[in-house]
Design a protein around this motif. Structure first.
Motif, PDB file in Angstrom:
ATOM      1  N   GLY A 269     -72.142 -42.289  41.835  1.00 18.76           N
ATOM      2  CA  GLY A 269     -73.118 -42.985  42.665  1.00 18.76           C
ATOM      3  C   GLY A 269     -73.352 -44.436  42.302  1.00 18.76           C
ATOM      4  O   GLY A 269     -74.215 -45.096  42.890  1.00 18.76           O
TER       5      GLY A 269
ATOM      6  N   SER B 218     -77.482 -45.024  43.727  1.00 17.92           N
ATOM      7  CA  SER B 218     -77.090 -44.108  44.800  1.00 17.92           C
ATOM      8  C   SER B 218     -76.307 -44.853  45.870  1.00 17.92           C
ATOM      9  O   SER B 218     -76.270 -46.083  45.903  1.00 17.92           O
ATOM     10  CB  SER B 218     -78.318 -43.432  45.422  1.00 17.92           C
TER      11      SER B 218
ATOM     12  N   TYR C 135     -73.595 -38.592  50.688  1.00 12.86           N
ATOM     13  CA  TYR C 135     -74.625 -39.193  49.846  1.00 12.86           C
ATOM     14  C   TYR C 135     -74.300 -38.871  48.401  1.00 12.86           C
ATOM     15  O   TYR C 135     -73.950 -37.724  48.077  1.00 12.86           O
ATOM     16  CB  TYR C 135     -76.010 -38.649  50.192  1.00 12.86           C
ATOM     17  N   THR C 136     -74.399 -39.862  47.521  1.00 12.70           N
ATOM     18  CA  THR C 136     -74.124 -39.629  46.110  1.00 12.70           C
ATOM     19  C   THR C 136     -75.164 -40.352  45.258  1.00 12.70           C
ATOM     20  O   THR C 136     -75.628 -41.442  45.617  1.00 12.70           O
ATOM     21  CB  THR C 136     -72.696 -40.085  45.734  1.00 12.70           C
ATOM     22  N   ILE C 137     -75.535 -39.735  44.143  1.00 19.06           N
ATOM     23  CA  ILE C 137     -76.568 -40.299  43.273  1.00 19.06           C
ATOM     24  C   ILE C 137     -76.180 -40.075  41.817  1.00 19.06           C
ATOM     25  O   ILE C 137     -75.600 -39.045  41.476  1.00 19.06           O
ATOM     26  CB  ILE C 137     -77.945 -39.668  43.584  1.00 19.06           C
TER      27      ILE C 137
ATOM     28  N   ASP D  96     -74.756 -36.555  37.838  1.00 14.80           N
ATOM     29  CA  ASP D  96     -74.206 -37.101  39.072  1.00 14.80           C
ATOM     30  C   ASP D  96     -74.014 -35.986  40.093  1.00 14.80           C
ATOM     31  O   ASP D  96     -73.569 -34.885  39.754  1.00 14.80           O
ATOM     32  CB  ASP D  96     -72.846 -37.759  38.819  1.00 14.80           C
TER      33      ASP D  96
ATOM     34  N   LYS E 252     -72.540 -35.628  44.292  1.00 16.36           N
ATOM     35  CA  LYS E 252     -72.076 -36.182  45.558  1.00 16.36           C
ATOM     36  C   LYS E 252     -72.098 -35.079  46.603  1.00 16.36           C
ATOM     37  O   LYS E 252     -71.514 -34.008  46.408  1.00 16.36           O
ATOM     38  CB  LYS E 252     -70.667 -36.744  45.443  1.00 16.36           C
TER      39      LYS E 252
END
Length: 292
Positions: free
Chosen positions: A38, A140, A172-174, A185, A187
């Motif tokens: 992210g 993110s 969406y990834t963080i 992490d 995704k």
């Protein structure tokens, strides 16, 4: 980098697939992402290289039971080049990002008394996103990818380098990372699969997530990672639903990251623990990120 039945390959995408049967095929390469997924780099042009080797000698039914297909084996190696352009334009506080992923694949599939090997270009991915830096520790990105049917495909082949369909994926990834502390992490992605016009076959929509959890020690991180995926609805052929055609998978394994001054490398090995309507095997992933 092949895994559920036929290959595609990308990063935010890449495919780990391989088999002539269409149900369960995924354009996204499950497990491709790892630590730092992210974290969008600073404005500029950046390059990433993904290398994946996948091997499986078991094909499962919709309950995860071994179909005991004689002489079944899938071996694939893929190298995916990912080019990322992070602009200085901001929307809603996030930097606008463009990317493309180009996979080169070496795939071998055998089953019963048949065997076939293919080498060449897989399905190319293009995408755009917004990258956010919420704090020094929390980052993110939100965006979408489009998987293009550029890989060679023949409906009569046992092994195909492409899926012969267009797929759109919101994602969406963080990432959370802190020196000498926790790293985590995730995704998330949702695949809206198009139709294979050569076979009139449509895969159901698919949800997937890649995950990693680790402990940071100065410039190194040790932990675990893997993926979870599930198909939301059944496949269709000639607009008729195919019963029990949904695919699910879960994998886990050790992960490692080394952080340089302006680059990093991650290494991950993962084992399929759940494999329904797909091949069951293991993958080795190596990702290196470098600025241009």
């Amino acid at each position: 980098m092949i895994k559920n039945k036929i290959f595609f390959g990308i990063l935010c995408a890449l495919s780990t697939s391989a088999f002539a049967v269409e149900n369960g095929n995924s354009n996204y390469a499950n497990g491709a992402e790892n630590f730092m997924s992210g974290v969008v780099p600073p404005p500029g042009i950046h390059g990433m290289i993904y290398t994946n080797h996948y091997n499986a000698d078991r094909l499962n039914d919709y309950k995860g039971n071994n179909l005991n297909v004689p002489n079944f084996e899938v071996k694939s190696t893929a190298i995916v080049s990912r080019l990322v352009w992070v602009t200085d334009k901001q929307f809603f506080g996030g930097n606008l990002v463009f990317e493309t992923l180009i996979p080169l694949v070496d795939l071998k599939v055998q089953s019963l008394d048949m065997s076939q090997k293919q080498q060449g270009l897989g399905d190319i991915t293009i995408g755009s996103a917004l990258g956010f830096h919420h704090s020094p520790n929390l980052h993110s990105a939100i965006g979408f990818d489009i998987f293009l049917p550029t890989g060679e495909y023949n409906k009569n082949d046992l092994a195909n380098l492409g899926l012969n369909r267009t797929t759109i994926e919101p994602m969406y990834t963080i990432s959370y990372l802190k020196e000498n502390a926790l790293s985590a992490d995730v995704k998330l992605g949702y695949l809206f699969n198009g139709k294979n016009k050569d076979t009139n076959y449509s895969n159901g929509d698919q949800f997937h997530l890649d995950y990693s959890i680790g402990k940071n020690y100065k410039n190194m991180t040790f932990g675990i990672g893997g993926y979870y995926s599930t198909q939301i609805n059944n496949d269709k052929i000639n607009n008729e639903e195919i019963k029990n055609s949904k695919t699910s998978g879960f994998a886990i394994g050790p992960s490692f990251k080394y952080q340089g001054k302006k680059w990093f490398t991650t290494i991950k090995w993962e084992k399929d623990l759940i494999a329904e309507n797909k091949s069951e095997g293991n993958s080795l992933w190596i990702k290196t990120a470098l600025p241009f």
